[in-house]
Design an enzyme around this catalytic site. Structure first.
Site, short mmCIF file in Angstrom:
data_model
loop_
_atom_site.label_atom_id
_atom_site.label_comp_id
_atom_site.label_asym_id
_atom_site.label_seq_id
_atom_site.Cartn_x
_atom_site.Cartn_y
_atom_site.Cartn_z
N THR A 157 36.06 47.23 40.02
CA THR A 157 35.83 46.17 39.03
C THR A 157 36.93 45.11 39.07
O THR A 157 36.83 44.11 38.34
CB THR A 157 35.76 46.76 37.62
OG1 THR A 157 37.02 47.38 37.29
CG2 THR A 157 34.65 47.79 37.50
N ASP A 158 37.95 45.30 39.88
CA ASP A 158 39.05 44.33 39.94
C ASP A 158 38.55 43.01 40.53
O ASP A 158 37.84 42.99 41.56
CB ASP A 158 40.17 44.90 40.80
CG ASP A 158 41.36 43.96 40.89
OD1 ASP A 158 42.19 43.99 39.96
OD2 ASP A 158 41.44 43.22 41.89
N LEU A 159 38.93 41.90 39.91
CA LEU A 159 38.43 40.60 40.37
C LEU A 159 38.88 40.29 41.80
O LEU A 159 38.11 39.75 42.59
CB LEU A 159 38.91 39.50 39.42
CG LEU A 159 38.34 39.54 38.00
CD1 LEU A 159 38.92 38.41 37.16
CD2 LEU A 159 36.82 39.46 38.03
#
Length: 393
Positions: free
Chosen positions: A342-344
Site C-alpha cells: 500500500t506504500d505510495l
C-alpha cells in the site's frame, strides 16, 4: 581495528585508583586508554574477525577485541562490587563526573554494500537532536543499558567506521550489535541479489545497484513510534512531529562533537504528553498513545520477538494498519520478507515497471520475491526521485 580512549586518567564510575591499577582492571592488549592531553590520533590494532551466534538472531561477525574490552569492563564491575560495602559507611565524597569512554572500531560486512539508500534513508528521515549527518558520518544518540551513548558511522569500501562515546565500556557489545543491525551488516547480498534478479522485472534494478541493505533502527520502540508519526504525512512533517516529542520528553545528552541533544523519549515518557498538544489528527493521537501504552506494558517489537504475535498485537491497536505494521516488521525486528503493497512509493514503482499497482494483486505478485521482499522494497523505492535514495554529502 579497535581503540579506546578515556577522557581522564581516573578509572570510570569512581573506582578507587588503588583498585583501578590492580591486574584485574588493567586494559587488555590492543585497547588503548588515553588520558587528557595525549595525541589526538587514535592508536589501533588489527584483530581477526570470527563468526558469533547472537541469541534470537542470525550469525554475524564481531571484532575479537570486543571480548577484550568486555573483560576490561568486567574488571571494573568486580572492582565496583568490591568497594560497594566500603561506601555504605564511608563519608560521601563528591567527585567530578567521569568523562565518557571513546572507542573506534571497524564493522565488517559481506561485499558489496551500496551506501546510497542506506545512509540516505537514515539522514533524510533523521530526527533533529537525535540524529544528524556531520563530517561524512551518520551520527545518533543511543539508549544503552548503562547510560546514554553517541555513535558516528562512516561507510568505507570494505567496512564501516564506528566511533562510539559510551557512558560505560560495558555497553560496547550492545552498542556494536545495534549498529550492525541498524545498517543490516549481517546480510548476505549475493544470496539476496541472486534471488531478486531471478525475476526479469527486477533484474536491471539489481544489476545496476547490487548490495542494497534495509535501513533499520537502534531502538525498536522508537521506530514503532516514528512509524505512527509517519502515517499519511511527508517525511518533513514526520520529522517535525518527532522533534517536538524529543524536545518535550526526550532525555538530554552531551555531545561536544556535534549537534545531538537528546535521547528519543521512552514509551512511558510519551504517556506523560498532553494529547491536546500533539499537532496531529485525533485518530493519530489515539493511535500513538495506544502504541505507547502497549510498548510500556511489554509489547516486544525488537529482534527476537515472536513475529506472528507482534503483528497480531500491533494490528489489534486502533489506528495501526498494514502499512505501519509492515514498516515496523521491516525495520524494528528486521523481517527480511516484510512488504508494503500500500506504500505510495512502492505502488508508483510497480506502475512504472508494469507490475500490478493494486495492493492485493501486488502483494500476490511479490510472493515470488520471498523471503527477501524487504530488499525488493528498497529497489522499488530507488526508482523514485527522493532524498532517501541519495548518499548524503
Amino acid at each position: 581495528m579497535v581503540a579506546a580512549r578515556s577522557g581522564a586518567p581516573r578509572p570510570p564510575h569512581g573506582v578507587p585508583v588503588a583498585l583501578s591499577h590492580s591486574p584485574r582492571s588493567s586494559p587488555p592488549s590492543g585497547v588503548v586508554v588515553r588520558p587528557p592531553g595525549s595525541s589526538s590520533s587514535v592508536a589501533s590494532t588489527s584483530t581477526a574477525f570470527s563468526p558469533v551466534r547472537r541469541a534470537g538472531g542470525p550469525t554475524g561477525r564481531r571484532d575479537a577485541a570486543f571480548s577484550l574490552v568486555a573483560r576490561y569492563s568486567k574488571g571494573f564491575r568486580h572492582a565496583r562490587t568490591a568497594v560497594s560495602r566500603q561506601r555504605r559507611t564511608a563519608p560521601v565524597r563528591h567527585t567530578p563526573p567521569v568523562p565518557m569512554t571513546e572507542v573506534e572500531l571497524r564493522l565488517p560486512f559481506r561485499a558489496p554494500l551500496l551506501p546510497d539508500n542506506l545512509f540516505g534513508h537514515l539522514v533524510a528521515t533523521a530526527v533533529p537532536g537525535v540524529e544528524e549527518w556531520r563530517d561524512g558520518a551518520y551520527r545518533r544518540t543511543l539508549r544503552l543499558p548503562h547510560g546514554p551513548g553517541v555513535v558516528a558511522l562512516s561507510p568505507r569500501p570494505d567496512h564501516v567506521v564506528c566511533r562510539l562515546r559510551l557512558t560505560d565500556p560495558a555497553d560496547l557489545d550492545a552498542a556494536t550489535g545495534r549498529c550492525r543491525f541498524l545498517l543490516d551488516l549481517d546480510a548476505d547480498p549475493a544470496e539476496v541479489d541472486a534471488a531478486l534478479a531471478a525475476d526479469p522485472v527486477l533484474t536491471p534494478l539489481v544489476t545496476a545497484a547490487p548490495g542494497r541493505r534495509v535501513p533499520r533502527t537502534t531502538d525498536p520502540q522508537e521506530l514503532a513510534v516514528r512509524a505512527v508519526l509517519g502515517q499519511q504525512v511527508s517525511t518533513a512533517a514526520a520529522r517535525t512531529h518527532a522533534a517536538r516529542l524529543v524536545l518535550d520528553r526526550g532525555e538530554p545528552v552531551d555531545d561536544p562533537e556535534g549537534g545531538l541533544t537528546h535521547l528519543f523519549p521512552t514509551p512511558r515518557a510519551l504517556l506523560e504528553v498532553d494529547p491536546e498538544t500533539l499537532a496531529m489528527p485525533r485518530a493519530r493521537r489515539t493511535a500513538l498513545l495506544n502504541l505507547a501504552t502497549a510498548l510500556a506494558d511489554g509489547l516486544d517489537v525488537g529482534p527476537g520477538c515472536d513475529p506472528a504475535r507482534a503483528r497480531a498485537d500491533l494490528l489489534a491497536l486502533p489506528g495501526l494498519g498494514p502499512w505501519t505494521v509492515e514498516t515496523v516488521a521491516m525495520r524494528a525486528w528486521g523481517d527480511p520478507d516484510a512488504f508494503l503493497p500500500t506504500d505510495l512509493g512502492v505502488r508508483a514503482a510497480a506502475t512504472a515497471l508494469g507490475l500490478p499497482d493494486r495492493a492485493g494483486e501486488l502483494e500476490r505478485r511479490s510472493r515470488r520475491w520471498s523471503p527477501w521482499r524487504a530488499y525488493a522494497v528498497q529497489h522499488l523505492w530507488a526508482t523514485g526521485d527522493h532524498p532517501v535514495n541519495t548518499m548524503p554529502t
